[in-house]
Structures are given as structure tokens and as C-alpha cells.
Scaffold this motif. Sequence first.
Motif, mmCIF file in Angstrom:
data_model
loop_
_atom_site.group_PDB
_atom_site.id
_atom_site.type_symbol
_atom_site.label_atom_id
_atom_site.label_comp_id
_atom_site.label_asym_id
_atom_site.label_seq_id
_atom_site.Cartn_x
_atom_site.Cartn_y
_atom_site.Cartn_z
ATOM 1 N N LYS A 22 42.621 75.455 -1.026
ATOM 2 C CA LYS A 22 42.686 75.435 0.216
ATOM 3 C C LYS A 22 43.113 76.478 1.283
ATOM 4 N N GLN A 23 43.950 77.488 0.286
ATOM 5 C CA GLN A 23 44.488 78.974 0.530
ATOM 6 C C GLN A 23 42.508 79.702 0.751
ATOM 7 N N LEU A 24 41.965 79.382 0.152
ATOM 8 C CA LEU A 24 40.599 79.551 -0.275
ATOM 9 C C LEU A 24 40.278 79.447 0.641
ATOM 10 N N ALA A 25 39.563 78.119 1.183
ATOM 11 C CA ALA A 25 38.856 77.143 2.548
ATOM 12 C C ALA A 25 39.565 78.744 3.952
ATOM 13 N N LEU A 26 40.862 78.573 3.628
ATOM 14 C CA LEU A 26 40.999 78.992 5.624
ATOM 15 C C LEU A 26 40.099 80.539 5.476
ATOM 16 N N GLN A 27 40.822 81.462 4.383
ATOM 17 C CA GLN A 27 40.417 82.656 3.949
ATOM 18 C C GLN A 27 38.951 82.336 4.651
ATOM 19 N N TRP A 28 38.175 81.118 3.790
ATOM 20 C CA TRP A 28 36.674 81.849 3.910
ATOM 21 C C TRP A 28 36.215 81.374 5.024
ATOM 22 N N ALA A 29 37.308 80.427 6.355
ATOM 23 C CA ALA A 29 36.795 80.138 7.736
ATOM 24 C C ALA A 29 36.942 82.164 8.321
ATOM 25 N N GLU A 30 37.912 81.795 8.446
ATOM 26 C CA GLU A 30 37.935 83.450 8.651
ATOM 27 C C GLU A 30 36.594 84.088 8.589
ATOM 28 N N THR A 31 36.675 84.250 7.149
ATOM 29 C CA THR A 31 36.183 85.340 6.928
ATOM 30 C C THR A 31 33.734 84.825 7.793
ATOM 31 N N LYS A 32 33.962 84.089 8.010
ATOM 32 C CA LYS A 32 32.800 82.989 8.945
ATOM 33 C C LYS A 32 32.836 83.709 9.895
ATOM 34 N N ASN A 33 33.907 83.860 10.416
ATOM 35 C CA ASN A 33 34.431 84.211 12.508
ATOM 36 C C ASN A 33 33.333 86.267 12.033
ATOM 37 N N TYR A 34 33.257 86.847 11.004
ATOM 38 C CA TYR A 34 33.418 87.650 10.653
ATOM 39 C C TYR A 34 31.636 87.551 10.224
ATOM 40 N N TRP A 35 31.172 87.125 9.129
ATOM 41 C CA TRP A 35 30.125 87.035 8.178
ATOM 42 C C TRP A 35 29.379 86.177 8.702
ATOM 43 N N ARG A 36 27.521 86.233 9.472
ATOM 44 C CA ARG A 36 27.868 84.389 10.036
ATOM 45 C C ARG A 36 25.936 84.891 10.246
ATOM 46 N N ASP A 37 25.731 85.932 8.971
ATOM 47 C CA ASP A 37 24.061 85.374 8.786
ATOM 48 C C ASP A 37 23.906 84.701 7.416
ATOM 49 N N GLU A 38 22.605 84.789 6.984
ATOM 50 C CA GLU A 38 21.841 83.826 6.130
ATOM 51 C C GLU A 38 22.472 84.488 5.182
ATOM 52 N N LYS A 39 22.917 85.658 4.188
ATOM 53 C CA LYS A 39 23.280 85.333 2.806
ATOM 54 C C LYS A 39 24.516 84.934 2.950
ATOM 55 N N SER A 40 25.982 84.748 4.100
ATOM 56 C CA SER A 40 26.728 84.044 4.015
ATOM 57 C C SER A 40 26.351 82.870 3.690
ATOM 58 N N ARG A 41 25.564 81.987 4.345
ATOM 59 C CA ARG A 41 24.967 80.706 4.241
ATOM 60 C C ARG A 41 24.984 80.256 3.129
#
Length: 70
Positions: A15-34
Motif C-alpha cells: 500500500k505504501q508503494l502504491a501511494l508513493q507511485w501515485a505521488e510519483t505519477k504526478n511528476y513522471w507522466r511520459d510513455e516510460k512511466s506508463r
Amino acid sequence: MSAATSKGRLTGVTKQLALQWAETKNYWRDEKSREFELQYLQELFLDVDRAVAVIDKLDELLKKVRSDCE
């Protein structure tokens, strides 16, 4: 460490990883992140769900074994 403790720890860090990933996706929004999410994280989350189910079954089995040995 008991099976229930292991399960709780695994679900907690996931759950902690999922929350951190959600936060990261706010800044990393390119094809590589997907690609990263599809290739690694989605698989990881599915594997954790499967592992939790197996831990539950294992915990039930261990309880039965303990009960049978009493």
C-alpha cells in the motif's frame, strides 16, 4: 514471524508503494512511466494479491495442524 504478521507487513508495504507511485505519477507522466507501471508495478501488485491469498490458505492450514496436534 507468523503468517498473519507477514501478510500484514506485505500488504502494508505494498500500500505504501502504491501511494508513493501515485505521488510519483504526478511528476513522471511520459510513455516510460506508463511502461514502467505496466511492466513492473501492475505485475507486482497482482503477485502480491496472489501471495496474500496463499498466505491466508497457509495460515488456515497451520491452524488446523496445530489444532490436530493438541
